[in-house]
Structure formats: structure tokens, C-alpha cells
Write an enzyme that holds these catalytic residues in place. Sequence first.
Site, short mmCIF file in Angstrom:
data_model
loop_
_atom_site.label_atom_id
_atom_site.label_comp_id
_atom_site.label_asym_id
_atom_site.label_seq_id
_atom_site.Cartn_x
_atom_site.Cartn_y
_atom_site.Cartn_z
N LYS A 64 -2.41 3.51 -16.14
CA LYS A 64 -2.61 2.06 -16.00
C LYS A 64 -1.66 1.23 -16.86
O LYS A 64 -1.10 0.24 -16.41
CB LYS A 64 -4.05 1.69 -16.34
CG LYS A 64 -4.99 1.81 -15.14
CD LYS A 64 -6.26 1.04 -15.39
CE LYS A 64 -7.28 1.23 -14.28
NZ LYS A 64 -6.95 0.59 -13.02
N ARG A 86 -0.33 6.71 -1.83
CA ARG A 86 -0.75 7.55 -0.71
C ARG A 86 -0.97 6.66 0.50
O ARG A 86 -0.93 5.44 0.40
CB ARG A 86 -2.06 8.24 -1.07
CG ARG A 86 -3.16 7.23 -1.40
CD ARG A 86 -4.55 7.78 -1.39
NE ARG A 86 -5.51 6.69 -1.32
CZ ARG A 86 -6.00 6.03 -2.38
NH1 ARG A 86 -5.60 6.35 -3.60
NH2 ARG A 86 -6.85 5.04 -2.21
#
Lengths: 455, 164
Positions: free
Chosen positions: A117, A293
Amino acid sequence: MAIKRLFIANRGEIALRIVRAAQALNIETVVAVSDADRDTAAARQADRAVVLGPAAAAKSYLDPRLIVHAAKESGCDGLHPGYGFLSERAILPRLCAEHGIAFVGPEPDVIDTLGDKLRARAMARAAGVPLVPGSDCVASAADARREGDRIGYPVLLKASAGGGGRGMVIANNGDEAEAGFHRASAEAVAAFGDGTLFMERFVPEARHVEVQLMGDGKGQVLHFGERDCSVQRRYQKLIEEAPCAAMSDDLRAQLHQSAVALAASVNYRNAGTAEFLFDVQRQEFYFIEVNARIQVEHPVSEMISGFDLVQEQIRIAGGAGLSVAQQDVVLSGHAIECRINAEDASRDFLPSPGRVTRWEPPQGEGIRLDSHMSAGAMIPPFYDSMVGKLIVHAATRADAIARLSAAIDDFVVEGVPTTLDLHRAIIAHPDFVANRIHTRWLEQVFLPGFGKKAA
Amino acid sequence: MSGSLFPDALKQLLEEFSRSGIRELHVRKADFELYLSTDPAAGRSQPVAAPPAVTAAPSPTPEAAAPAAPPPASASAGSLDLPENAVVIRAPNLGTFYRAPKPGAANYVEIGSKVKTGDELSLIEVMKLFTALRAEEDGTIHAILVEDGAMVEGGQPLFVLVRD
């Protein structure tokens, strides 16, 4: 080199979706299945299915060595991870690279960066992408007021060492910021032994918007518009739409530009999604994260663009460049997807695996179903409960809602409870129709009333 | 996995083990034995009757292998004319099937071999990790259903054993 035989390391509707995309490109397919998934639609549709091991995902779909071994031994030169399972684990593309298998997804180092993150935020900042306005460490109550004034209220005071909501205080003005500083700091010391605080703008009613991206790995990145996924329960998306009708065209253009700049800054390859928080009142967006993805909700972007994202993924993994230019991506109409889960909404969304006895999906113009189900199909208890995605496309959002409503009415499923009734009620709700929703709307506004009716 | 395990190799093995996500590893060589597991209950679930020489999860437990139906693509043991007391021994997971401990070495078993519970029958390799498949009862090897070096799938019949 173009892929000749593709290994599909996933299950359910996305495995079937990938098999069909590969077949459309004249690519052979090998589907990995667990012992529980031998007799599934993807296994039947593929040229070959190989049984990895027992039903438990840890011993089948989640074992990267087992999967790459299976891909290699079955003669595959490409591997598609789908979503979930190992799709964002860098070990999978690394093992693929060691064995000369083209991975349908980004470079492993990019997956690692985006999965962290702090590094992802740093990357976004460097690319000029807006982040939630916030502060560094706040040292005193006076500091808290000064930072709060600068950031804009309401603000969240957060413990630097924090988590789970402890040491977190919302302040709506300068006085509350000063008072909140003392309270949050004391709470943080008590809970974590560290009173260090920082501040962030609090967006009480945010929408979740995300941009579908496709990169060639050489710095060129296309977008296929944005999706609005604000109907969520426990951070799980239930309904997704494209475009985000609550956003102005100007802001939309900025959003797309930010997402493309972010992906281009790491030479992003293959499909990805940049997720943002959208503050409707302020008409501002802030970066959350990038999902490296193909996503569950990719069909709504396909419906408004008329472009097959999974086929493009496979082509790019095989070494091809982007097959279209940005000006050829023309977005039109409005698409809505609802995720159909085998869950009992009246029993706190209890997953309800079992055998489907009737499965009669709706058909018609602008209706698409991505599902691996059929009458007699088994929903095993080992995996997630999604049995399909119903997607509609129409000229306007109102038309799309009407089309989806009619499609749900025509959908006959027996044998297991599904969330179709829940979806029918959500899209009929005045707030949904008027598009006055936010990410906590379902849980705060809709479900309490729905629960009463259902009980 | 040949050669003796020196401290360096052991350290490397530990690192590989923790990075791999493998849950269980059991190594036994001559007077050396090593058992690693991420499962707190592993001490109890450790196979006592037939500890595998080198085991990577999934370990060949009867629970995993027994209920598996024959995979559609493989030679079905159901079509064989099985003698009485015959049991089909199946692959616990997908992998490469090896009949000998290393290339050129004698096969673990041949048709007609007498085996005792715990005897090695074959190896199943996944990415250089070799799992020994062991007999779970005494008997005679009646049939060998897979070629050396072939990929086998989870649940695929490998041997037919006739119980003593």
C-alpha cells in the site's frame, strides 16, 4: 510468441470465460480442477482438464508449484490466473518465467509494488494521481486545528500505529479537531503504547469508482472507461455499473487520465484496474489501489466498449501489442452487472451450496450471463458462493435498470437460494433509481429495511 | 534430495520451506530424520505407520485418496478385471510419476512384488519436491497403471495391489 496452449489456473465462471476467449483465438485450453470440480462447465468445455489434487484450495488452486508443474507437464506455453486465488501472487509469474510459460498478467515486480500500500501510494503521488488529502504526524492540538483547516472538514484523526478503528476520531471543525487530538492521542497511547497521530480527510458518503486499464508493458496504456461499484456489503461488491453516472464528463476525463498515467509510470502490462474513492459532494477522486488482474466486474466495461478484454489479455501475454488505439475505444450506453451468489439473504447471507435443480436464465437483447451453472450442476462448499453474473446493456441507466429488472423476473433458479431477489429489491429502491447511493448505503439504508420485510 | 544434509543445507531447507507455503515436510535418511510442519496439531497427525521419506503436502493420506473418483482422462481402474482383495492405489495429487528413486536405479516395485505396509511404491514429483507413495497394507503388486515419468492427476489410479 503467440500462446498455443493456455493453462487456466482457476475455476467457476471465470475459468469458463477464459476457455471461451482462448477458443475464439484458436488456442488450446487446459483447465486445472480440484477433485470437487471434475465435472464442471469449464472442464467439459476445455480441450483437457487436469485434476490438481483434493478439493481444499490450499492443496489445489492455491499451490503455485503444483499449478506450474501441471501447466508445464500438460504442454502449455501460457497461463491465465483469473481472479482471486493466486492471481496477484508474484510467485506465480516468477515460476512461470522459470519454466518458459507466458503469464497472462503484469510483471511480478509490478505485482509486488502494487500489493504494498505504501509503495503504491508513493507511486501514485509520483505520477501526479490525487490521494486522500492528509497530513504527516500531528504533534499538538494546535497542529491538529491547523492541519484540519488546511485539509477541510470533516477530518479523521488516526493513530499511526492503529487499526480496527481504535484511536480514530472524526472532527467536523477546528474545535473538534483540538478536542479530538487529545482524545485520539490518549486512546492511541492506551491501545498501542504510541500516541502518534496523523489526519486524513473523511468522506462520509463516498462512491467506489475504478478505471479499466490495459497496458502493453512498454508504456502504452489504454482505458476502457470507469465502473461504479458502490453497492457493497462488507467491502464485497454486489452490483457494478458502467459508466459512473454521478460523475461529470470533465471529472471523468481527469479520472481516466490519472489512471492511465499511473499505469504508464510502471510500464504496466496486461489488464488492471485503478480504484478510486469518489467524493460526490466535492467532485473529487482519490486513489485507493491498483488491482493487478482481470476483475469480476470486467463485463460491464466490455458491454459499453464492445471490446473483449480477456481475449486482449491473452494476445498481449503472447507478445502482441495493443490491438486498438484509444480513439477506437468508443463507450456507449449503460451497463449493470449483478453478482448472483448462492446465499440466503434472509439468514445473514449464509452461503448455501448444493445442487441446482432448475437453471433457466433470461435471454434477449442486451442481456449477458457469465455463469458455469446449469440444471443439475453442483455448487461445492469449498469455494466462494458466486454462481454467475447477470449483465445488461441499454441506451440509458434507466433503460438498463428496467432491462435488468425484467431479466431477473425471467430468471428461474431452483435447488439453492440465490441473491436474485435481493438484486431485484435493490434496483427497485428509490435511492438506487435516483442514483443517490454510496459505499455504505446498502448496509446503512437498504439492508435494515430489507431485513424487516424478509423476517 | 541426494547427499547428506549439512547445516547450511538445513538452513536453506528451512528458508525454502517457510517461503514455499508447504505445510508439512518429512525427511528420513539412514539415521537422520527431520519433520517440519506449520500445523500446530502436526505432532498428532504425523503419519506413524508409514512416514514418507520425503513428503511435501498434500501427504498421501487414505482420506485424500480413497474417495476420489477416477479422472475422466485417465485409464480407469474400474474397467480392469480386478481379482478379489484388490485395492486401487491412487495419486494424492497431480505430479510426475517415478517408479525408481533416481534415474538408472532399480524400480521400487514390479508386477508380482510383495510389499509390506510402509514400503515405497513410487515417487510423485511437484517442482523438484518428491513425495514417496507408500503401501498402506501388505500385499502383492498386481498391476502398474502408469508409465514412468508420466504426469498423473490427483486421484488417478497408479497401482493395483492384492491384499495378503
